[in-house]
Structures are given as structure tokens and as C-alpha cells.
Write a protein that holds these residues in place. Structure first.
Motif, PDB file in Angstrom:
ATOM      1  N   GLU A 100       0.722  -1.217   0.177  1.00 44.72           N
ATOM      2  CA  GLU A 100       0.104  -0.197  -0.063  1.00 44.72           C
ATOM      3  C   GLU A 100       0.909   1.398   0.125  1.00 44.72           C
ATOM      4  O   GLU A 100       0.538   2.237  -0.443  1.00 44.72           O
ATOM      5  N   ARG A 101       1.995   1.233   0.548  1.00 42.13           N
ATOM      6  CA  ARG A 101       2.836   2.569   0.673  1.00 42.13           C
ATOM      7  C   ARG A 101       3.427   2.662  -0.878  1.00 42.13           C
ATOM      8  O   ARG A 101       3.780   3.723  -1.065  1.00 42.13           O
ATOM      9  N   LEU A 102       3.577   1.574  -1.559  1.00 40.30           N
ATOM     10  CA  LEU A 102       4.040   1.785  -3.002  1.00 40.30           C
ATOM     11  C   LEU A 102       3.043   2.259  -4.044  1.00 40.30           C
ATOM     12  O   LEU A 102       3.045   3.066  -5.052  1.00 40.30           O
ATOM     13  N   VAL A 103       1.727   1.554  -3.864  1.00 45.20           N
ATOM     14  CA  VAL A 103       0.880   1.747  -4.877  1.00 45.20           C
ATOM     15  C   VAL A 103      -0.108   2.984  -4.359  1.00 45.20           C
ATOM     16  O   VAL A 103      -0.670   3.367  -5.344  1.00 45.20           O
ATOM     17  N   ASP A 104      -0.117   3.285  -3.263  1.00 44.57           N
ATOM     18  CA  ASP A 104      -0.910   4.497  -2.580  1.00 44.57           C
ATOM     19  C   ASP A 104      -2.728   3.972  -2.940  1.00 44.57           C
ATOM     20  O   ASP A 104      -3.528   4.921  -2.986  1.00 44.57           O
ATOM     21  N   TYR A 105      -2.879   2.858  -2.733  1.00 45.48           N
ATOM     22  CA  TYR A 105      -4.232   2.499  -2.664  1.00 45.48           C
ATOM     23  C   TYR A 105      -4.339   0.958  -1.774  1.00 45.48           C
ATOM     24  O   TYR A 105      -3.414   0.612  -1.424  1.00 45.48           O
ATOM     25  N   THR A 106      -5.599   0.983  -1.211  1.00 49.42           N
ATOM     26  CA  THR A 106      -5.795  -0.254  -0.160  1.00 49.42           C
ATOM     27  C   THR A 106      -5.885  -1.728  -0.827  1.00 49.42           C
ATOM     28  O   THR A 106      -6.341  -1.930  -1.910  1.00 49.42           O
ATOM     29  N   VAL A 107      -4.682  -2.465  -0.527  1.00 49.89           N
ATOM     30  CA  VAL A 107      -4.574  -3.834  -1.005  1.00 49.89           C
ATOM     31  C   VAL A 107      -5.577  -4.672  -0.239  1.00 49.89           C
ATOM     32  O   VAL A 107      -5.677  -4.962   0.980  1.00 49.89           O
ATOM     33  N   ARG A 108      -6.460  -5.202  -0.861  1.00 46.30           N
ATOM     34  CA  ARG A 108      -7.527  -6.053  -0.262  1.00 46.30           C
ATOM     35  C   ARG A 108      -7.771  -7.479  -0.756  1.00 46.30           C
ATOM     36  O   ARG A 108      -8.766  -8.130  -0.315  1.00 46.30           O
ATOM     37  N   GLY A 109      -6.798  -7.964  -1.636  1.00 49.62           N
ATOM     38  CA  GLY A 109      -6.816  -9.561  -2.040  1.00 49.62           C
ATOM     39  C   GLY A 109      -5.418 -10.133  -1.960  1.00 49.62           C
ATOM     40  O   GLY A 109      -4.325  -9.491  -1.538  1.00 49.62           O
ATOM     41  N   MET A 110      -5.414 -11.086  -1.973  1.00 47.16           N
ATOM     42  CA  MET A 110      -4.099 -11.933  -2.011  1.00 47.16           C
ATOM     43  C   MET A 110      -4.332 -13.383  -2.988  1.00 47.16           C
ATOM     44  O   MET A 110      -5.176 -14.063  -3.241  1.00 47.16           O
ATOM     45  N   SER A 111      -3.298 -14.019  -3.081  1.00 42.41           N
ATOM     46  CA  SER A 111      -3.330 -15.360  -3.619  1.00 42.41           C
ATOM     47  C   SER A 111      -2.255 -16.207  -2.390  1.00 42.41           C
ATOM     48  O   SER A 111      -1.284 -15.298  -2.109  1.00 42.41           O
ATOM     49  N   TYR A 112      -2.931 -17.401  -2.375  1.00 42.77           N
ATOM     50  CA  TYR A 112      -2.121 -18.170  -1.343  1.00 42.77           C
ATOM     51  C   TYR A 112      -0.699 -18.697  -1.774  1.00 42.77           C
ATOM     52  O   TYR A 112      -0.760 -19.224  -2.916  1.00 42.77           O
ATOM     53  N   PRO A 113       0.605 -18.205  -1.081  1.00 40.50           N
ATOM     54  CA  PRO A 113       1.706 -18.595  -1.675  1.00 40.50           C
ATOM     55  C   PRO A 113       1.972 -20.289  -1.527  1.00 40.50           C
ATOM     56  O   PRO A 113       1.600 -21.066  -0.478  1.00 40.50           O
ATOM     57  N   ASN A 114       2.587 -20.705  -2.463  1.00 40.54           N
ATOM     58  CA  ASN A 114       2.550 -22.228  -2.857  1.00 40.54           C
ATOM     59  C   ASN A 114       1.258 -22.827  -2.580  1.00 40.54           C
ATOM     60  O   ASN A 114       1.015 -24.178  -2.478  1.00 40.54           O
TER      61      ASN A 114
END
Length: 266
Positions: A100-114
């Protein structure tokens, strides 16, 4: 009572979303291809590893992924189903904060690592500000997700991609909504020497008038906006408290319900 069904923007009934993990430098070429043919991607990044081992450096993230979605993938890519909950929380929440500090918007999703997850992790995610999570288990289907914390894609790009694309393009029964969700890692195109595969796919499927090209979070937001519509008991009118416009198929007509509006359907 009218027959009312959700439609995608402009009354479309097909959506395409692309999902790529790890943030390796090959994302640069992949984003160029997506931009060329009008596709949108969600890119799941490990913020604690940016700038290392061939990954995109921090200072290039915002510009590179502009117009697409930056999503979480944990800080350092551990197999989280094997980790203590304290580590899981730190991996996800710290990743969000750095991205969020890099893109300046709220990061609200993910993908599961491995591809690693379990019921306990799924139950944590809403409390960590995560609204969806993609698995690595493909379905081979074009269905909408029924569990956003166990969002299963249609296919990896290695699995008969052009035949999948042709099948999707030819789907024409408008009583259904169809989603093609392709996932993978951009560095695989370098490893497999098959960049023409993804370029040919994007050229074939891109810039079509009957397909909505969306990021993962755009799909999530649209589904939630539809679910939040306030219909009268008779379904003769509807109020849209969201800021997003929602499109409906009402009997045989396509109806636009703008954010903040109330309209009569019959």
C-alpha cells in the motif's frame, strides 16, 4: 414480479481476469502484452522480496502495474498452512502495508503462496482486511466463485489455453454468467520459451465487445455492489446505495442502476 438477473457492466455476461504471482521481471513484458490487447491483470507480490532474485524493484511497482491490480502474496512466500498464526498474521498484514505504501491504494486481496491454506487461515483473512484469496486449484470451468476466500481459477496458462479461450468466446447462453480466470507466473514464459502462447491468447481474446476485462478486486466489488442492492418486496423498484453502477437483466431488457440512485423496474 419481473425476472431479474445480475449482468456485468454494459449488460455483458462474460468476464475475463488474469492472475499472476511473485512479481518477477518478466511481468514487464506480460503487462505490455495485456495493455496492448486490453486485458487486465492482478499481480500478487511478495513485498519483502521485491528487488531480489529477479523481482521487480520497489520503485517500479506503481508505474508498472498502473491500470492493473497489485495484490498480496505474503511478505516472504512461506507455506503458511505450516506456520503459527502469529507468523501468518505478520506475513499477510506486513505485505499489505508495504504494498500500500508503494501503490497508494488499499490492497484487499491475495493469492495463497505455494497454494497453501486451510480453514483457519480463511477465517483470519476478513480480520486482516483481505476480501478474497485465490488458490492454485483449477476447475476447468467458467463459473463464478461461491467462496471468495477459496477462489479457484479456471486454468493455468499451461493447460490447453487456446482451446479454453475458444470455448469461452463461443459461450452464448445469456441466462448464465461466465468467468474465464487464468493464472500463472510470468517467468514461466521465459523458462518454457513460449511467449507466443500468451501473446496469441491475448490477441485472440482481447478487445471484444461482449467481454468485461476486470481485475480480481473489480469483480469482487461488483459482486458486492449487486448483493447490496435494495429491492422492494415486489421487485418493482430498486435502490443502489453503492457508488458503483450495477447492470441488471430485467426480463429481456438491460437496465443500468447508477450508484446512489433508485429506479423503477416495471
Amino acid at each position: 414480479m419481473p425476472n431479474i438477473m445480475m449482468a456485468f457492466p454494459q449488460g455483458k455476461h462474460k468476464v475475463l481476469t488474469m492472475s499472476y504471482d511473485d512479481g518477477k521481471s518478466a511481468d514487464i513484458k506480460l503487462v505490455e502484452i495485456f495493455n496492448k490487447y486490453g486485458l487486465k491483470g492482478t499481480f500478487h507480490l511478495n513485498s519483502g522480496m521485491l528487488g531480489t532474485n529477479g523481482r521487480i524493484p520497489e520503485e517500479k511497482v506503481a508505474a508498472l502495474y498502473s491500470g492493473h491490480e497489485v495484490s498480496a502474496h505474503t511478505l516472504t512466500h512461506p507455506t503458511i498452512a505450516r506456520c503459527p498464526k502469529e507468523q501468518i498474521i505478520e506475513e499477510i498484514f506486513a505485505d499489505r502495508k508495504r504494498l500500500e505504501r508503494l501503490v497508494d491504494y488499499t490492497v484487499r486481496g491475495m493469492s495463497y503462496p505455494n497454494g497453501s491454506y486451510n480453514k483457519a487461515i480463511k477465517e483470519m483473512l476478513p480480520h486482516l482486511g483481505v476480501e478474497y484469496a485465490r488458490t492454485a486449484q483449477s476447475t476447468g470451468q467458467f463459473t463464478m466463485p461461491d467462496d471468495l476466500y477459496e477462489w479457484k481459477p479456471t486454468c493455468h496458462h499451461k493447460v490447453d489455453l487456446m482451446n479454453v479461450a475458444e470455448t469461452f468466446v463461443n459461450l452464448n447462453k445469456k441466462q448464465y454468467l461466465y468467468m474465464l480466470y487464468v493464472w500463472g507466473h510470468s517467468y514461466e514464459f521465459d523458462n518454457d520459451h513460449n511467449w507466443p502462447l500468451i501473446e496469441g491468447f491475448c490477441e485472440f481474446i482481447g478487445n471484444r465487445s461482449d467481454i468485461w476485462y476486470a481485475t480480481n478486486i473489480e469483480i469482487v466489488d461488483y459482486l458486492k455492489a449487486f448483493q447490496n442492492l435494495k429491492f422492494s418486496a415486489s421487485c418493482h423498484f430498486v435502490n443502489n446505495p453503492s457508488t458503483l453502477t450495477v447492470w441488471l437483466q430485467v426480463d429481456n431488457d438491460i437496465v443500468e442502476v447508477k450508484g446512489g440512485s433508485q429506479i423503477h423496474l416495471t
